[in-house]
Write an enzyme that holds these catalytic residues in place. Structure first.
Site, PDB file in Angstrom:
ATOM      1  CD  GLU A  54       7.909  -4.458   6.563  1.00 40.74           C
ATOM      2  OE1 GLU A  54       8.423  -5.195   5.704  1.00 40.74           O
ATOM      3  OE2 GLU A  54       6.738  -4.629   6.986  1.00 40.74           O
ATOM      4  CB  CYS A  82       5.447  -5.519   0.233  1.00 40.44           C
ATOM      5  SG  CYS A  82       4.653  -4.201   1.200  1.00 40.44           S
TER       6      CYS A  82
END
Length: 148
Positions: A54, A82
């Protein structure tokens, strides 16, 4: 294009990570229905703890657009982000997040935390999960079975 198309592209990135011995998470960032950035986990390769898929695609998309604000963009990632990645998603002002498999050990969208649902934050990101969930979950399982 539909979400399955873009998730399949993210899965191609996850396969690249798998072949490199990285935890197989892949991502693509989409603007105006076109992929503008691709990436996969590179923590082991770079010896850098923040090189999640990401983060990599957000950095690459910002370079393509020429701005840190990625309004109008959507992120497709094979595994639930996360805490760190959720923070980056919010900071980048992404419109939408799509992820395949939930991450019961580190997921911060709905598993352990619900960061994107926190009304105290100044930016809201829409999200959907379960896109190609079986395929996204299977690649993670294959990777960890191979390690054992």
């Amino acid at each position: 294009m539909n979400p399955e198309y873009f998730m399949r592209e993210a899965l191609k990135e996850a396969e690249k990570a798998f072949s490199m011995g990285e935890v197989p998470v892949g991502a693509v960032l989409v603007r105006n229905n076109a992929i503008i950035a691709r990436g996969h986990n590179l923590k082991e390769t770079t010896k850098n703890p923040i090189k999640h898929a990401e983060i990599i695609v957000i950095e690459r998309a910002a370079q393509v657009i020429g701005d840190w604000r990625l309004s109008g963009c959507e992120l497709y990632v094979t595994l639930e982000p996360c805490i760190m990645c959720c923070g980056a998603i919010i900071q980048a002002r992404l419109d939408k997040l799509f992820f395949g498999a939930v991450d019961p050990k580190a997921g911060a969208v709905m598993s352990l935390y619900r960061i994107l649902d926190d009304d105290r934050l100044n930016h809201k990101v829409e999200y959907a999960y379960g896109i190609l969930e079986t395929e996204c979950s299977d690649i993670i399982k294959r990777f960890f079975q191979k390690l054992r």
